[in-house]
Design a protein around this motif. Structure first.
Motif, mmCIF file in Angstrom:
data_model
loop_
_atom_site.group_PDB
_atom_site.id
_atom_site.type_symbol
_atom_site.label_atom_id
_atom_site.label_comp_id
_atom_site.label_asym_id
_atom_site.label_seq_id
_atom_site.Cartn_x
_atom_site.Cartn_y
_atom_site.Cartn_z
ATOM 1 N N GLY A 1 41.564 74.809 10.972
ATOM 2 C CA GLY A 1 41.456 75.664 11.898
ATOM 3 C C GLY A 1 41.043 75.171 13.225
ATOM 4 N N TYR A 2 40.853 74.097 13.282
ATOM 5 C CA TYR A 2 40.240 73.379 14.616
ATOM 6 C C TYR A 2 41.136 73.871 15.882
ATOM 7 C CZ TYR A 2 39.122 70.042 18.278
ATOM 8 O OH TYR A 2 38.883 69.629 19.576
ATOM 9 N N HIS B 1 40.768 77.341 16.729
ATOM 10 C CA HIS B 1 39.259 77.550 17.229
ATOM 11 C C HIS B 1 39.389 77.300 18.838
ATOM 12 C CE1 HIS B 1 35.105 77.249 17.030
ATOM 13 N NE2 HIS B 1 35.065 76.395 17.934
ATOM 14 N N HIS B 2 40.082 76.325 19.135
ATOM 15 C CA HIS B 2 40.293 75.836 20.714
ATOM 16 C C HIS B 2 41.112 76.832 21.412
ATOM 17 C CE1 HIS B 2 40.321 72.055 23.521
ATOM 18 N NE2 HIS B 2 40.060 73.161 24.245
ATOM 19 N N MET C 1 32.730 75.226 11.568
ATOM 20 C CA MET C 1 33.888 74.360 11.688
ATOM 21 C C MET C 1 33.448 73.191 10.739
ATOM 22 S SD MET C 1 35.857 74.268 15.184
ATOM 23 C CE MET C 1 36.439 72.606 14.556
ATOM 24 N N GLY D 1 30.566 77.528 23.412
ATOM 25 C CA GLY D 1 31.451 77.423 22.194
ATOM 26 C C GLY D 1 32.692 76.358 22.439
ATOM 27 N N THR E 1 29.192 78.033 16.159
ATOM 28 C CA THR E 1 30.839 77.950 15.765
ATOM 29 C C THR E 1 31.098 76.253 15.398
ATOM 30 O OG1 THR E 1 31.458 77.359 18.031
ATOM 31 C CG2 THR E 1 31.639 79.515 17.198
ATOM 32 N N CYS F 1 34.446 71.955 21.371
ATOM 33 C CA CYS F 1 35.856 71.655 20.925
ATOM 34 C C CYS F 1 36.030 70.488 22.026
ATOM 35 C CB CYS F 1 36.711 72.676 21.425
ATOM 36 S SG CYS F 1 36.551 74.176 20.605
ATOM 37 N N GLN G 1 36.855 71.078 9.220
ATOM 38 C CA GLN G 1 37.502 71.086 10.253
ATOM 39 C C GLN G 1 38.921 71.788 10.450
ATOM 40 O OE1 GLN G 1 37.658 67.127 12.340
ATOM 41 N NE2 GLN G 1 35.636 66.976 11.617
#
Length: 405
Positions: A315-316, A319-320, A308, A162, A304, A166, A313
């Motif tokens: 909320g990137y 997410h990271h 995204m 996942g 995931t 990123c 993209q």
């Protein structure tokens, strides 16, 4: 219809990957399991490097699809040529098929069945009346250690695959203004080269530190790269906005690229090593189910990335952050795993339960280990009884046979 057929193609490919992985693990002796797995990974990397050239030669996607699928037709011959795993047949008490397979191996190797395998066939014939006993992966729920090991490796594979996206997105982000056609080959070969370097680094690291030590090292590198990218780059961005700071956006881009390369390098190793680790510590009777859970977690981690993209993209950063927090949790959980280097594969669920956690560093000579494996416990099972019947037992002798100081 095309989407439906592509779905079933991916569904079948997952089964092929799972079956081949389990067969490789079960056929190899303990000292060669990791080496054979890495050879298979290098062959996979070779196919990844050759794929763009093959696509350029075919030019049309229909032709490319046909060229890719044609080699899989050879797998139809596996049903006749390639034998079933003898280890799995014995573990699931399919003794009739085991006997036939042993005799087939003996004939092909020109062995004398009366002398070379004396005692094996008669023992199998005694057990032919027993019914096959296949075990479902659900049985893991009732275990104490096995389910914990599988869950830890599932979380590791999910986090590794996942967070890999990123890092890839961060590395390619500063080139987003350029067209895709100009950067496709460069980005593709960059990511494939990082994956190849990761596989090359896994060989000496895992050989020296073992499975658990290597997984812990690569997870720590992933966590450091992620935290530095999230924290240090934001700090550099704030200072670059000051008039007298002397920092520009190019400095931030260089740091981001460096951390992304390290993160992709280590996260790929984490995902690959988690799958291999699970194949070694999962018992033979449920190895397919355990591997399926870890590979499904890895697939969910990959899932995931397109999710995204669907949200443009948004909320990137969050997410990271979530995956960075997962890496810190995984570092603690890895310490709970046993070490499977040079160990025999567990055959049934009780064997998998007896895989206990050993110290990360080997004990010194003469030092009593804190946690003993099942085989070590058997060595001390009759010590107390033998000491009781002996004549001059000393008062300062402990139950483990070690004299107290």
């Amino acid at each position: 219809m095309f989407s439906t057929l592509r779905f079933f193609e991916g569904f079948c490919l997952a089964g092929i990957v799972l079956s081949l992985y389990a067969l490789r693990i079960e056929l190899c002796p303990p000292g060669h399991r990791f080496m054979i797995t890495m050879v298979a990974s290098f062959i996979e990397m070779a196919g990844q490097f050759l794929m763009p050239g093959l696509a350029a030669l075919c030019r049309d996607w229909q032709v490319l699809q046909a060229v890719i699928i044609c080699p899989f037709l050879l797998m139809l011959l596996y049903w006749v040529i390639f034998p079933e795993s003898l280890r799995w047949l014995m573990a699931t008490q399919q003794f009739e098929a085991s006997k036939e397979l042993i005799l087939q191996f003996a004939r092909k190797n020109r062995m004398n069945t009366e002398s070379d395998i004396k005692g094996v066939v008669p023992e199998l014939e005694k057990e032919l009346t027993r019914r096959p006993k296949k075990v479902c992966i659900v049985k893991v729920v009732g275990t104490r250690n096995l389910w914990k090991n599988i869950v830890v490796l599932c979380v590791n594979s999910l986090t590794g695959y996942g967070i890999h996206h990123c890092f890839a997105k961060s590395m390619m982000g500063h080139e987003a203004k350029m067209t895709i056609t100009q950067n496709f080959y460069a980005d593709y070969y960059t990511m494939a080269g990082i994956a190849l370097a990761s596989c090359l680094a896994m060989c000496p690291v895992v050989g020296f530190l073992g499975r658990r030590g290597g997984l812990l090292l690569f997870m720590i590198l992933t966590a450091l790269a992620s935290l530095l990218q999230l924290g240090l780059l934001n700090l550099i961005g704030k200072y670059s906005q000051l008039p007298d700071s002397g920092m520009s956006d190019s400095v931030k881009d260089k740091f981001s690229t460096a951390f992304s390369i390290v993160g992709m390098f280590s996260s790929h190793a984490v995902g690959s090593l988690s799958v291999f680790f699970c194949a070694e510590i999962t018992p033979t009777v449920i190895r397919g189910g355990g591997l399926g859970l870890v590979l499904a977690s890895a697939g969910f981690g990959r899932l995931t990335a397109p999710i995204m993209e669907l949200h443009n993209q948004k909320g990137y950063f969050l997410h990271h952050v979530i995956f960075a927090c997962c890496t810190l949790i995984c570092i603690i959980c890895i310490l709970l795993l046993p070490e499977s280097k040079n160990q025999n594969l567990p055959e049934n669920i009780p064997d998998g339960e007896h895989y206990t956690r050993q110290p990360l560093l080997p004990h010194k000579k003469g030092e009593q280990p804190l946690l003993l494996t099942n085989s070590e416990l058997k060595d001390y099972s009759g010590l107390h009884d033998s000491a009781a019947v002996s004549d001059g037992i000393s008062e300062n002798t402990t139950a483990n046979g070690m004299k107290s100081m």
